[in-house]
Design a protein around this motif. Sequence first.
Motif: not given
Length: 360
Positions: A90-116
């Motif tokens: 996924v990271k390589t595709i973002a590099d090839v396509l010149h797109l902004s990229f973010k990775r989120v590690q989903f965990t049991p304590d992740l809240m909606p505001s942590d991603i939005t």
Amino acid sequence: MTDHDDNTIPLANATPPLSAPSASPVPSSPPGGDLQAVEQLNRAYRLMAEQLGKVIVGQADVIEQVLTAMFCQGHILLVGVPGLAKTLLVKTIADVLHLSFKRVQFTPDLMPSDITGTDVLEEDKATGKRSFRYVKGPLFANMVLADEINRTPPKTQAALLEAMQEHRVTAGESTYDLPLPFFVLATQNPIEQEGTYPLPEAQLDRFMFMTIVRYPTADEETRIMKQATSNYRAQVTRLLDGPAILKLQDIVRRVPVAEHVYAYARDLVRATRPNEPGSASFVSDLVQWGAGPRASIYLILAGKARAILNGRVHVTTEDILNVAHPVLRHRILPTFSAEAAGMTSDKIIDRLLNEIPKTK
């Protein structure tokens, strides 16, 4: 969305519309503008696959399905055990396509505001005035990797669902549009389900493809070992950017489809539903719930993308057959007795593909 790069593939400012769909076969000699658009996307696809091959060893089917979904404005769920380079892909595709990229590690304590994102209170030191400022979360990127999506609670999954479906997020009383193009590529570990929150059917249905990432072959694993234990550092060339991808997505949607191909996709999806008139008798025994109309839509869209990525301006039933497994496997719910007998959704799809007649 990132700015245009000198190394990106130039796109024409405008492309003429493709021929309208009709019941008759698509002409073998389409207009020059159509051919130019097809050749443009086919060239972009071949160059992207070549660049990804510098970093990712093997996984040709996975790469094809990810790029197909992206050109259809679809999201994709990658299912595979750890260590199969899902994140690197996924990271390589973002590099090839010149797109902004973010990775989120989903965990049991992740809240909606942590991603939005969330509102923070700030004070102007000069005037002492306080005001709220919205700080954007990691969803504000062209490509978002939701790692181990099934490890986060339903409330956070619901926030991601809104972003996937509406391309926007809601924080308090305000709604914010996400950058376009916007893709969610989620990963899921199939072997460790303790303490997870299985994705509800409604959210699974929002993913265009469920792609199985399999183990490499012996030769591929040898290449991976040599590459990972050396000083090899692949340099990928940026080939496209956000505006170019949006134009290519428009090209895909203008590909004509003959009536018999629509009928084949429709019949295949309807055959997955138990008690559907005319469906095979084994379906009622093996399937608890079948695929909905979104599956029919995605079969046609994926068929269009596959055809044009392979340099054709018409869709065949072979294109539909080729994308049937990633489109349908997460939309078919086997019965308990089917699961106990080792009958997976993929095996059910195999039987259905043998039952539904097709023409070229």
